[in-house]
Design an enzyme around this catalytic site. Sequence first.
Site, PDB file in Angstrom:
ATOM      1  CG  ASP A  25       6.101  -4.136  11.520  1.00  0.00           C
ATOM      2  OD1 ASP A  25       5.743  -5.016  10.722  1.00  0.00           O
ATOM      3  OD2 ASP A  25       5.931  -2.925  11.304  1.00  0.00           O
ATOM      4  CD  GLU A 290       9.534  -8.646   6.389  1.00  0.00           C
ATOM      5  OE1 GLU A 290      10.746  -8.511   6.620  1.00  0.00           O
ATOM      6  OE2 GLU A 290       8.815  -7.706   5.980  1.00  0.00           O
TER       7      GLU A 290
END
Length: 395
Positions: A25, A290
């Site tokens: 994140d 991600e």
Amino acid sequence: MPTIKPNPTAKHWDIFCTVVDNYGDIGVTWRLAKQLAAEYLLPVNLWVDDLHSFSHILPTLNPSLPQQTFNGVNIFQWNNPLDTSYNAGQVVIEAFACELPEQVKTVIEQLHQCPQSQTPHWINLEYLSAEEWVEGCHGLPSTQMNGIKKWFYFPGFTHNTGGLICEKHILNDRIQWQANPNNKMALFADLGLHGIKVNDSVISVFSYETEALPALIHHWQTSATAIHALVPKGRSLTSLASVLNCDTQNLIPGQQFSIGNLTVHILPMTDQIGFDRLLWSADFNIVRGEDSFLRAQWAAKPFIWHIYPQEDDYHLVKLEAFMKIYCDNLPAEIATPWREVNLAFNQGDQNAIVSYWQQLNSVILPLQQHAINWPNNALNDADLASRLVQFVKNS
């Protein structure tokens, strides 16, 4: 409790991020904050709850300082309650549903109730997904009990989503880097990696724990040509404890293990620029989460995506959605082994991963060409930051 001072004339953006899984994140939000500051000259405040983990990808960051500035971004320690007074700006982003502090919500409500003030744009930046439903949810408002709208912003691979994080210069930087093999050899030397020849196969590994990884390691050692696996300390290395026959916690960067025709190198942690260059320099990348997932795509090299595991194997639904897009124009003889390799790696299937890796190796050249063509197709003419700036103007 810090004093709350609403400031309706402030034009800065605030991004709030809780660190999950150490780097994922914060990796995304740090890249976004830097890009907004560099390319759009926006004053950006990045509020982070775990500066120690953040410092692993920003080594010059001092985790003990409550406020510091890097790359034009003001970085704040996010404690609850906040340690400093909060002044609202033009935009407030809660990254990945991290839940804004109560002080911030109070300021937003005060500004909303004041006719002379402008309510900040409150945006929830969601996780990246290639699922079809994302288009229908991107850009929708959620009206709170006090009448304030919170907007949901979904990154994605199509024109009707929020786009993908990609700095304007990064693809050209990568092309120039890869044009000269001396760049990768110099990087390997800087990382303390020895014995890699310019034509050896190099595989970077940044995954979660999986039984598929030791299966690949056993297979790679029987290769007819030299293979080098570059593995940082952490979750990937934990999977290799039995293969390396040692306590991986005690390994140090620069150590290496020769197993047949395979050499496993222990990597040091690096900043984001160094990580990008590592992906550019490898022949194949295994990435996770991600942030590294996207950077592997911009590296224009074949890759495996080890997606973050979710309950009821929902992560496999997300994996399938991405593979469908990525393989849209690939012939079946290329798409099938790549899809199956990704699936086997995520399921920890030791037999399938080796079988499909062998098949993948036979089509690696056309897969490489597909990886080179992919970035421009994926961007759809606009990156996430540019779409986000336009979204704020239009909201």
